[in-house]
Design a protein around this motif. Structure first.
Motif, mmCIF file in Angstrom:
data_model
loop_
_atom_site.group_PDB
_atom_site.id
_atom_site.type_symbol
_atom_site.label_atom_id
_atom_site.label_comp_id
_atom_site.label_asym_id
_atom_site.label_seq_id
_atom_site.Cartn_x
_atom_site.Cartn_y
_atom_site.Cartn_z
ATOM 1 N N ASP A 21 35.744 55.295 73.067
ATOM 2 C CA ASP A 21 36.450 54.469 72.092
ATOM 3 C C ASP A 21 35.544 53.833 71.041
ATOM 4 O O ASP A 21 36.035 53.294 70.053
ATOM 5 N N ARG A 22 34.240 53.881 71.246
ATOM 6 C CA ARG A 22 33.320 53.269 70.276
ATOM 7 C C ARG A 22 33.282 54.094 68.989
ATOM 8 O O ARG A 22 33.407 55.316 69.022
ATOM 9 N N PRO A 23 33.069 53.442 67.847
ATOM 10 C CA PRO A 23 32.968 54.184 66.588
ATOM 11 C C PRO A 23 31.686 55.011 66.529
ATOM 12 O O PRO A 23 30.733 54.754 67.264
ATOM 13 N N VAL A 24 31.675 55.987 65.641
ATOM 14 C CA VAL A 24 30.513 56.847 65.413
ATOM 15 C C VAL A 24 29.955 56.522 64.028
ATOM 16 O O VAL A 24 30.704 56.377 63.066
ATOM 17 N N TYR A 25 28.642 56.415 63.955
ATOM 18 C CA TYR A 25 27.946 56.143 62.696
ATOM 19 C C TYR A 25 26.924 57.244 62.450
ATOM 20 O O TYR A 25 26.459 57.895 63.382
ATOM 21 N N VAL A 26 26.540 57.396 61.188
ATOM 22 C CA VAL A 26 25.414 58.249 60.848
ATOM 23 C C VAL A 26 24.324 57.325 60.310
ATOM 24 O O VAL A 26 24.603 56.404 59.533
ATOM 25 N N ALA A 27 23.114 57.524 60.785
ATOM 26 C CA ALA A 27 21.974 56.706 60.366
ATOM 27 C C ALA A 27 20.905 57.605 59.759
ATOM 28 O O ALA A 27 20.738 58.751 60.171
ATOM 29 N N TRP B 54 17.767 53.451 58.417
ATOM 30 C CA TRP B 54 17.874 53.852 59.826
ATOM 31 C C TRP B 54 18.586 52.799 60.686
ATOM 32 O O TRP B 54 18.410 52.766 61.890
ATOM 33 N N GLN B 55 19.397 51.966 60.070
ATOM 34 C CA GLN B 55 20.200 51.024 60.849
ATOM 35 C C GLN B 55 21.319 51.812 61.534
ATOM 36 O O GLN B 55 22.015 52.588 60.883
ATOM 37 N N PRO B 56 21.544 51.631 62.834
ATOM 38 C CA PRO B 56 22.472 52.490 63.581
ATOM 39 C C PRO B 56 23.950 52.112 63.485
ATOM 40 O O PRO B 56 24.791 52.798 64.040
ATOM 41 N N ASP B 57 24.276 51.035 62.733
ATOM 42 C CA ASP B 57 25.662 50.558 62.743
ATOM 43 C C ASP B 57 26.125 50.005 61.396
ATOM 44 O O ASP B 57 26.881 49.044 61.341
ATOM 45 N N VAL B 58 25.714 50.625 60.309
ATOM 46 C CA VAL B 58 26.124 50.168 58.983
ATOM 47 C C VAL B 58 27.557 50.635 58.730
ATOM 48 O O VAL B 58 27.846 51.835 58.796
ATOM 49 N N GLU B 59 28.433 49.688 58.464
ATOM 50 C CA GLU B 59 29.864 49.998 58.313
ATOM 51 C C GLU B 59 30.124 51.058 57.250
ATOM 52 O O GLU B 59 30.993 51.898 57.410
ATOM 53 N N ARG B 60 29.380 51.044 56.164
ATOM 54 C CA ARG B 60 29.554 52.041 55.087
ATOM 55 C C ARG B 60 29.333 53.463 55.611
ATOM 56 O O ARG B 60 29.873 54.417 55.071
ATOM 57 N N PHE B 61 28.566 53.616 56.685
ATOM 58 C CA PHE B 61 28.250 54.936 57.223
ATOM 59 C C PHE B 61 28.928 55.197 58.570
ATOM 60 O O PHE B 61 28.448 55.966 59.391
ATOM 61 N N ARG B 62 30.049 54.536 58.768
ATOM 62 C CA ARG B 62 30.890 54.771 59.950
ATOM 63 C C ARG B 62 31.778 55.977 59.667
ATOM 64 O O ARG B 62 32.418 56.062 58.612
ATOM 65 N N LEU C 193 29.111 61.534 52.254
ATOM 66 C CA LEU C 193 27.928 60.796 51.799
ATOM 67 C C LEU C 193 27.769 60.973 50.298
ATOM 68 O O LEU C 193 28.166 62.006 49.744
ATOM 69 N N PRO C 194 27.176 60.010 49.627
ATOM 70 C CA PRO C 194 26.964 60.151 48.182
ATOM 71 C C PRO C 194 26.138 61.389 47.855
ATOM 72 O O PRO C 194 25.188 61.728 48.561
ATOM 73 N N ALA C 195 26.487 62.051 46.771
ATOM 74 C CA ALA C 195 25.803 63.284 46.374
ATOM 75 C C ALA C 195 24.405 63.028 45.827
ATOM 76 O O ALA C 195 23.600 63.947 45.751
ATOM 77 N N LEU D 153 17.299 65.470 53.673
ATOM 78 C CA LEU D 153 17.854 64.237 54.212
ATOM 79 C C LEU D 153 17.913 64.322 55.734
ATOM 80 O O LEU D 153 18.568 65.194 56.285
ATOM 81 N N GLU D 154 17.192 63.426 56.400
ATOM 82 C CA GLU D 154 17.221 63.379 57.864
ATOM 83 C C GLU D 154 18.270 62.374 58.316
ATOM 84 O O GLU D 154 18.480 61.364 57.648
ATOM 85 N N TYR D 155 18.911 62.665 59.452
ATOM 86 C CA TYR D 155 19.923 61.755 59.972
ATOM 87 C C TYR D 155 20.174 62.000 61.451
ATOM 88 O O TYR D 155 19.776 63.025 62.001
ATOM 89 N N LYS D 156 20.833 61.025 62.081
ATOM 90 C CA LYS D 156 21.267 61.102 63.478
ATOM 91 C C LYS D 156 22.600 60.394 63.596
ATOM 92 O O LYS D 156 22.922 59.515 62.802
ATOM 93 N N TYR D 157 23.334 60.735 64.646
ATOM 94 C CA TYR D 157 24.595 60.062 64.947
ATOM 95 C C TYR D 157 24.361 59.035 66.058
ATOM 96 O O TYR D 157 23.573 59.278 66.971
#
Length: 95
Positions: A15-21, A27-35, A48-50, A56-60
């Motif tokens: 039930d927890r939300p998923v974010y991309v960091a 590299w903040q793991p819980d930025v609402e804009r990236f939920r 994500l913005p073009a 671009l590196e990222y993780k969920y």
């Protein structure tokens, strides 16, 4: 230029939300804009913005580094990398 669209599938029912960091949010793991938005059970997406710098590196995450994506065996995975700005990027997180 169109946005970069990430689509994520996961067999984990949570039930927890998923974010991309990534560097785009320091590299903040819980930025609402990236939920990510959920569009079905185990299916999520975000645009994500073009104008992001590539590659671009990222993780969920599920909102913290203690709940970062893992392999099916529960092991850490390397950062994901986007090398081109166009199109859809589909990912799968097993755990």
């Amino acid at each position: 230029m169109p946005p970069i669209r990430l689509e994520l599938t996961t067999p984990v029912d949570d039930d927890r939300p998923v974010y991309v960091a990534g560097p785009f949010c320091q590299w903040q793991p819980d930025v609402e804009r990236f939920r990510l938005q959920q569009n079905a059970a185990g299916r999520f997406f975000i645009e994500l913005p073009a104008d992001l710098t590539l590659p671009l590196e990222y993780k969920y995450t599920r909102g913290s580094w203690e709940s970062v994506e893992l392999t099916g065996a529960g092991e850490s995975v390397p950062n994901r990398i986007i090398r081109r700005k166009t199109g859809l990027h589909r990912d799968e997180v097993l755990h």
